[in-house]
Every structure is written in structure tokens, then in C-alpha cells.
Motif scaffolding. Structure first.
Motif, PDB file in Angstrom:
ATOM      1  N   LEU A   1       0.802  -1.213   0.000  1.00 21.35           N
ATOM      2  CA  LEU A   1       0.000   0.000   0.000  1.00 21.35           C
ATOM      3  C   LEU A   1       0.841   1.272   0.000  1.00 21.35           C
ATOM      4  N   GLN A   2       2.116   1.125   0.341  1.00 23.14           N
ATOM      5  CA  GLN A   2       2.993   2.290   0.343  1.00 23.14           C
ATOM      6  C   GLN A   2       3.166   2.836  -1.070  1.00 23.14           C
ATOM      7  N   PRO A   3       3.688   4.066  -1.191  1.00 20.04           N
ATOM      8  CA  PRO A   3       4.127   4.512  -2.515  1.00 20.04           C
ATOM      9  C   PRO A   3       5.125   3.492  -3.056  1.00 20.04           C
ATOM     10  N   SER A   4       4.899   3.038  -4.245  1.00 17.37           N
ATOM     11  CA  SER A   4       5.738   1.976  -4.803  1.00 17.37           C
ATOM     12  C   SER A   4       7.135   2.508  -5.090  1.00 17.37           C
ATOM     13  N   TYR A   5       7.987   1.594  -5.525  1.00 15.54           N
ATOM     14  CA  TYR A   5       9.353   1.998  -5.822  1.00 15.54           C
ATOM     15  C   TYR A   5       9.317   3.089  -6.900  1.00 15.54           C
ATOM     16  N   PRO A   6      10.345   3.930  -6.964  1.00 17.39           N
ATOM     17  CA  PRO A   6      10.336   5.048  -7.919  1.00 17.39           C
ATOM     18  C   PRO A   6      10.078   4.597  -9.349  1.00 17.39           C
ATOM     19  N   SER A   7       9.106   5.210  -9.982  1.00 16.47           N
ATOM     20  CA  SER A   7       8.697   4.795 -11.326  1.00 16.47           C
ATOM     21  C   SER A   7       9.722   5.139 -12.391  1.00 16.47           C
ATOM     22  N   GLN A   8      10.714   5.999 -12.049  1.00 16.06           N
ATOM     23  CA  GLN A   8      11.726   6.377 -13.026  1.00 16.06           C
ATOM     24  C   GLN A   8      12.952   5.473 -12.989  1.00 16.06           C
ATOM     25  N   LEU A   9      12.922   4.438 -12.169  1.00 18.86           N
ATOM     26  CA  LEU A   9      14.071   3.551 -12.021  1.00 18.86           C
ATOM     27  C   LEU A   9      14.463   2.926 -13.354  1.00 18.86           C
ATOM     28  N   GLN A  10      15.723   3.133 -13.756  1.00 21.46           N
ATOM     29  CA  GLN A  10      16.213   2.648 -15.043  1.00 21.46           C
ATOM     30  C   GLN A  10      17.232   1.525 -14.915  1.00 21.46           C
ATOM     31  N   SER A  11      17.991   1.526 -13.815  1.00 23.38           N
ATOM     32  CA  SER A  11      19.005   0.493 -13.652  1.00 23.38           C
ATOM     33  C   SER A  11      19.076   0.059 -12.201  1.00 23.38           C
ATOM     34  N   ILE A  12      19.408  -1.220 -12.000  1.00 20.61           N
ATOM     35  CA  ILE A  12      19.527  -1.760 -10.655  1.00 20.61           C
ATOM     36  C   ILE A  12      20.683  -2.743 -10.620  1.00 20.61           C
ATOM     37  N   SER A  13      21.469  -2.666  -9.551  1.00 19.94           N
ATOM     38  CA  SER A  13      22.595  -3.566  -9.357  1.00 19.94           C
ATOM     39  C   SER A  13      22.461  -4.214  -7.988  1.00 19.94           C
TER      40      SER A  13
END
Length: 382
Positions: free
Chosen positions: A188-200
């Protein structure tokens, strides 16, 4: 006329900027440039304060500098905060005082890197600064950072709405119950940032991937670097790849001591089945401990599952120290796979050798076993 009375015409501003730009990583040269004349100060100052590294021994001096010269604050784009090695995971007393000040001053910060820290040891004001006042962060890196609960970690991530790049290495939490009663709250929280482009992700819990995939049916991430440390990481990595789908362009995978059967005999869909827009693939930390031909069969398995007509580059980073260990990789099968029509756009296959330093000998052996790729002229050795 003496040389001292000769007037030297000033250099064009554009040329001065280019000269100083080339010195962007040389602190001593930049300091010298800032003393040449007033006209050189802005360019030199821009690079001097673009990235700041703070520790328990340097933080007070930097905060005092910001107070004396507030015009420097907008220049800071990258902030590195760390505990010294011997003090890692101890109570970060200095941060309790400086974080609130930095959060209010560094209004143009784009990158935040935290290392060797225990988030739970921070006082409420310092935690609040990290959670609510660094709203301009686009790139976040956590290395050897611990939290009390997974919930605290998740709240910290979603507190940065402009986040585009997320790097997590050895990030953990003390509570063994990951979601506890927070599972519903996390959805229910604000989800992860919608602009996320890369993850390591490296040496982190697979629960992080579970949480990410819990937020949305798809993840528009373009770049993934994933390092496995246990069998549980394979299903999590599979889910992450499935949720990113065709948005994924760059993938780097590192698999440590995982039995081949976990990948090969799984009843789940092929690992890369839905990632049909991959442009670069890196198989990292391929550790050759023996000449057993089955120990690295997962490499061929992953390549066989790849169906991207856009693939341009494959990199194999191999760790070895003896020629006979290369028998552990079925290079002939890899040569056959990568010569199929579906890999027609492949432009480069890079073999990065670590440990065995005779690059010429490596190239000779590889070219003899990767004959089709060698004939195409796309092999590169380092």
C-alpha cells in the motif's frame, strides 16, 4: 621591451573550460587552476566540488566550509558518506550532526553513496534527513549498510521519488522476519520510484527482488546487474527478468557456486525468454576451479535461452590460472550457438581473462576453439 611588460592576451573562455575539464579528476591541478586568475575560478570550482567524500574525519570541516561559503552548495552533485574501516557499523556519531545540515544545504545533489553504516544507529533527525530531505537524488548506492527491519529499508528506497539508478551491495537487516506484519503495508505504500532505469544487486537478500516485483506487474528497468550467492537467488533473478521483459537492454549476471541443475533442470520458463530486446550481455566472475566440463554448463544454457535480435555484445569475464581449466567451458558449443542466425547482429564477443595474464596465448587458444566467431572477426581479448 622587457618580457615582464609584455601583455599576454587571455585565452578564450571556451578553451579554458576544455583545459580544466580534462583535469576534472586531478584535485591538485584544479586547485592550482583556481589560483591562476578569477576567470579560471568558476570552472575549477565546478570540478573541485562536484564530488565530495565525507568520513568521520572530514565532515566537520566540510560543513564549516558550507556555512562560510554557501555559494558552493549547488556545485555538489555527488556525496559519498562512509565510516572508516575500523569503525564500520559503529555508531556514526558525526552523521547525527552533519546530515540535517547537508540535507538543507545540498539542494542540487544527484548521487548519494553510503557505505559501512548502520541506519538504525542514526538519531531521528539524521534518519529524517535521509528519508525526506534528499528529494533530488537520482542515483543511490548502498554498500555494507544494515537496517533494523526490511520495512525500514523499503521505506528508505521509496523516499527518493526521482531515483533512476539503484546499487545495492551487502545490504541486510537485523530482523529475521522479512515482511512480518508489514507485508500489506509495503504493497500500500508509494511503490518503488517509477523512473528507475538500472539496478545492481550484489550479496543482497532475494527478498529485495520479491519486494520489487510485488509492486507492479512490470518493471521498466533497462539495465540489471545481478550477482547470485545462494540457490534462492535464481528464482528471484528469474522473476526480476520476467517482470522487466522487453524493456531490459543491458544485463550482467554473476553466478557463484550454484549447481547447474538449478538453471538447467528447472520447471520454470527459460531464464531470458521474455527479454527479447537485450543489447549487451555480461557473464561475470566465471570461476574456473577445475577442468570439469560440467562446472560451467550454465553458460551455454543461458546463451541457448537468449532470443534477442538486437544483441550486439557479449562479454565473458573468466577467472582462471591454468590453461587446462578452459576445458570447463564448452567453447565449441558456444561457438555453434552464437553462429546461429538469431545472433546475426552480434558485433563483439569480449573475453576478459583474470588471473592468467598471457593474453596472446589465451587469444590463440580461444580462436582455435571459437572458429566461427574468429572467422567473423568479432572476438576481442583483454
Amino acid at each position: 621591451m622587457s618580457s615582464h611588460s609584455t601583455l599576454v592576451s587571455p585565452l578564450p573562455v571556451e578553451l579554458v573550460d576544455q583545459i580544466i575539464d580534462h583535469l576534472h579528476s586531478d584535485i591538485h591541478a584544479l586547485r592550482s587552476c583556481s589560483l591562476v586568475c578569477r576567470g579560471w575560478v568558476p570552472s575549477a570550482r565546478y570540478h573541485l566540488f562536484n564530488e565530495v567524500k565525507l568520513s568521520n574525519t572530514t565532515s566537520s570541516a566540510f560543513v564549516n566550509l558550507l556555512r562560510r561559503s554557501p555559494h558552493i552548495s549547488p556545485l555538489v552533485q555527488i556525496l559519498n558518506i562512509t565510516q572508516d574501516g575500523m569503525l564500520a557499523y559503529s555508531v556514526p556519531v558525526y552523521l547525527n550532526g552533519v546530515l540535517p545540515v547537508l540535507a538543507k544545504s545540498l539542494t542540487h545533489l544527484r548521487t548519494l553513496r553510503l557505505s559501512n553504516l548502520d541506519f538504525s544507529c542514526l538519531r531521528s533527525a539524521a534518519q529524517d534527513a535521509l528519508l525526506h530531505q534528499f528529494s533530488t537524488i537520482q542515483s543511490l548506492s548502498l554498500k555494507s549498510v544494515t537496517f533494523s527491519r526490511f520495512h525500514d529499508f523499503a521505506v528508505f528506497i521509496v523516499a527518493h521519488p526521482q531515483l533512476q539508478h539503484l546499487h545495492l551491495h551487502h545490504v541486510w537487516w537485523a530482523s529475521k522476519d522479512v515482511f512480518e506484519n508489514d507485508h500489506a503495508d509495503l504493497v500500500l505504500q508509494p511503490s518503488y520510484p517509477s523512473q528507475l532505469q538500472s539496478i545492481s544487486l550484489s550479496e543482497t537478500s532475494y527478498h529485495i527482488v520479491e519486494w520489487l516485483t510485488l509492486q507492479y506487474p512490470s518493471l521498466p528497468i533497462r539495465s540489471i546487474t545481478h550477482s547470485t550467492v545462494s540457490k534462492c537467488d535464481i528464482p528471484a533473478m528469474r522473476n526480476l527478468l520476467r517482470y522487466t521483459g522487453s524493456s531490459l537492454h543491458d544485463l550482467a549476471i554473476s553466478i557463484h557456486s550454484i549447481p547447474n541443475c538449478v538453471i538447467e533442470q528447472s520447471s520454470e520458463p527459460a531464464l531470458l525468454l521474455q527479454n527479447n530486446h537485450i543489447r549487451t550481455l555480461t557473464l561475470d566472475n566465471i570461476l574456473l576451479l577445475s577442468s570439469d566440463a560440467q562446472s560451467c554448463a550454465w553458460i551455454s544454457t543461458i546463451l541457448a535461452q537468449l532470443f534477442s535480435p538486437y544483441l550486439e555484445q557479449i562479454r565473458l569475464n573468466i577467472i582462471w590460472n591454468a590453461v587446462e581449466q578452459l576445458r570447463a567451458i564448452d567453447l565449441e558449443h558456444i561457438d555453434e550457438l552464437l553462429s546461429q542466425p538469431r545472433f546475426g547482429q552480434l558485433k563483439t564477443v569480449i573475453i576478459q581473462s583474470n588471473g592468467y595474464t598471457n593474453v596472446e596465448e589465451v587469444a590463440k587458444i580461444m580462436e582455435g576453439r571459437l572458429k566461427r566467431l574468429s572467422k567473423r572477426g568479432i572476438l576481442r581479448f583483454y
